[in-house]
Design a protein around this motif. Structure first.
Motif, short mmCIF file in Angstrom:
data_model
loop_
_atom_site.label_atom_id
_atom_site.label_comp_id
_atom_site.label_asym_id
_atom_site.label_seq_id
_atom_site.Cartn_x
_atom_site.Cartn_y
_atom_site.Cartn_z
N VAL A 100 -11.83 -4.48 -18.04
CA VAL A 100 -12.10 -4.51 -16.59
C VAL A 100 -10.77 -4.69 -15.87
O VAL A 100 -9.96 -5.53 -16.27
CB VAL A 100 -13.06 -5.66 -16.23
CG1 VAL A 100 -13.21 -5.78 -14.72
CG2 VAL A 100 -14.42 -5.46 -16.88
N GLN A 101 -10.57 -3.92 -14.84
CA GLN A 101 -9.38 -4.05 -14.00
C GLN A 101 -9.82 -4.53 -12.62
O GLN A 101 -10.83 -4.07 -12.08
CB GLN A 101 -8.63 -2.73 -13.87
CG GLN A 101 -8.04 -2.20 -15.17
CD GLN A 101 -9.09 -1.51 -16.04
OE1 GLN A 101 -9.94 -0.77 -15.55
NE2 GLN A 101 -9.04 -1.75 -17.33
N LEU A 102 -9.06 -5.46 -12.07
CA LEU A 102 -9.37 -6.06 -10.78
C LEU A 102 -8.16 -5.96 -9.86
O LEU A 102 -7.04 -6.29 -10.28
CB LEU A 102 -9.76 -7.53 -10.95
CG LEU A 102 -10.94 -7.82 -11.89
CD1 LEU A 102 -11.03 -9.31 -12.17
CD2 LEU A 102 -12.23 -7.31 -11.30
N VAL A 103 -8.39 -5.54 -8.64
CA VAL A 103 -7.30 -5.44 -7.66
C VAL A 103 -7.75 -6.13 -6.37
O VAL A 103 -8.73 -5.73 -5.75
CB VAL A 103 -6.93 -3.98 -7.35
CG1 VAL A 103 -5.83 -3.93 -6.30
CG2 VAL A 103 -6.50 -3.26 -8.63
N GLU A 104 -7.00 -7.18 -6.00
CA GLU A 104 -7.30 -7.92 -4.78
C GLU A 104 -6.46 -7.40 -3.62
O GLU A 104 -5.37 -6.86 -3.81
CB GLU A 104 -6.99 -9.42 -4.93
CG GLU A 104 -7.70 -10.11 -6.07
CD GLU A 104 -6.79 -10.28 -7.27
OE1 GLU A 104 -6.97 -11.25 -8.02
OE2 GLU A 104 -5.90 -9.43 -7.46
N SER A 105 -6.98 -7.61 -2.42
CA SER A 105 -6.24 -7.30 -1.21
C SER A 105 -6.77 -8.18 -0.08
O SER A 105 -7.82 -8.81 -0.22
CB SER A 105 -6.36 -5.82 -0.83
OG SER A 105 -7.70 -5.48 -0.59
N GLY A 106 -6.03 -8.19 1.02
CA GLY A 106 -6.51 -8.89 2.21
C GLY A 106 -5.84 -10.20 2.52
O GLY A 106 -6.13 -10.83 3.54
N GLY A 107 -4.93 -10.65 1.66
CA GLY A 107 -4.24 -11.90 1.95
C GLY A 107 -3.26 -11.72 3.10
O GLY A 107 -3.04 -10.62 3.61
N GLY A 108 -2.70 -12.84 3.53
CA GLY A 108 -1.73 -12.78 4.62
C GLY A 108 -1.45 -14.14 5.18
O GLY A 108 -1.81 -15.16 4.60
N LEU A 109 -0.79 -14.14 6.33
CA LEU A 109 -0.44 -15.36 7.04
C LEU A 109 -1.36 -15.52 8.23
O LEU A 109 -1.54 -14.58 9.02
CB LEU A 109 1.01 -15.28 7.49
CG LEU A 109 1.52 -16.42 8.40
CD1 LEU A 109 1.49 -17.74 7.66
CD2 LEU A 109 2.93 -16.10 8.89
N VAL A 110 -1.94 -16.70 8.37
CA VAL A 110 -2.86 -16.96 9.46
C VAL A 110 -2.68 -18.40 9.93
O VAL A 110 -2.27 -19.27 9.14
CB VAL A 110 -4.32 -16.71 9.02
CG1 VAL A 110 -4.74 -17.67 7.93
CG2 VAL A 110 -5.28 -16.73 10.18
N GLN A 111 -2.96 -18.63 11.21
CA GLN A 111 -2.87 -19.99 11.72
C GLN A 111 -4.11 -20.79 11.35
O GLN A 111 -5.18 -20.21 11.10
CB GLN A 111 -2.72 -19.96 13.24
CG GLN A 111 -1.36 -19.49 13.72
CD GLN A 111 -1.18 -19.66 15.21
OE1 GLN A 111 -2.15 -19.64 15.96
NE2 GLN A 111 0.06 -19.82 15.64
N ALA A 112 -3.96 -22.08 11.30
CA ALA A 112 -5.09 -22.95 11.02
C ALA A 112 -6.23 -22.67 12.00
O ALA A 112 -5.99 -22.47 13.19
CB ALA A 112 -4.68 -24.42 11.11
N GLY A 113 -7.44 -22.60 11.46
CA GLY A 113 -8.60 -22.26 12.27
C GLY A 113 -8.93 -20.79 12.26
O GLY A 113 -10.01 -20.39 12.73
N GLY A 114 -8.04 -19.98 11.74
CA GLY A 114 -8.23 -18.54 11.70
C GLY A 114 -9.07 -18.09 10.53
O GLY A 114 -9.59 -18.92 9.75
N SER A 115 -9.19 -16.78 10.39
CA SER A 115 -10.03 -16.19 9.35
C SER A 115 -9.28 -15.08 8.61
O SER A 115 -8.38 -14.43 9.17
CB SER A 115 -11.30 -15.59 9.97
OG SER A 115 -12.08 -16.56 10.62
#
Length: 114
Positions: free
Chosen positions: A2-17
């Motif tokens: 099985v191969q898994l590829v994540e995405s969607g991370g980043g920098l966000v301020q507290a309280g963000g999504s």
């Protein structure tokens, strides 16, 4: 395999999504459980949330009420919606899938600034 590829991370301020995605390929039909784990600098990898083949979900106490796991019917992609983020959520987030063994993605960095 099985191969898994994540995405969607980043920098966000507290309280963000943020919303993380994990795309699985290979022997998807062999996958029983899938989930998300995270590892902060200098700490061990810790459990965040898991969803079973049947759809049962377990969350770590630290993320209950803030994070939501979801998936398409075919088990992929797997999503993690993260709301009300806190600086202590800062970590590399890993997607994991269990067949007869555990598979991991490469991880995606989530940084929450105060």
């Amino acid at each position: 395999q099985v191969q898994l590829v994540e995405s969607g991370g980043g920098l966000v301020q507290a309280g963000g999504s943020l919303r993380l995605s994990c795309v699985a390929s290979g022997s998807i039909s062999d996958i029983n459980n899938m989930g998300w784990w995270r590892q902060a600098p200098g700490k061990q990898r810790e459990f965040v949330v898991r969803i079973t083949k049947g759809g049962s979900v377990n969350y770590a106490d630290s993320v209950k009420g803030r994070f939501t796991i979801s998936r398409d019917n075919a088990r992929t992609p797997l999503y993690l919606q993260m709301n009300s983020l806190k600086p202590e959520d800062t970590a590399v987030y890993y997607c994991g899938a269990m067949t007869y063994k555990m598979y991991w993605g490469q991880g995606t960095q989530v940084t929450v600034s105060s």
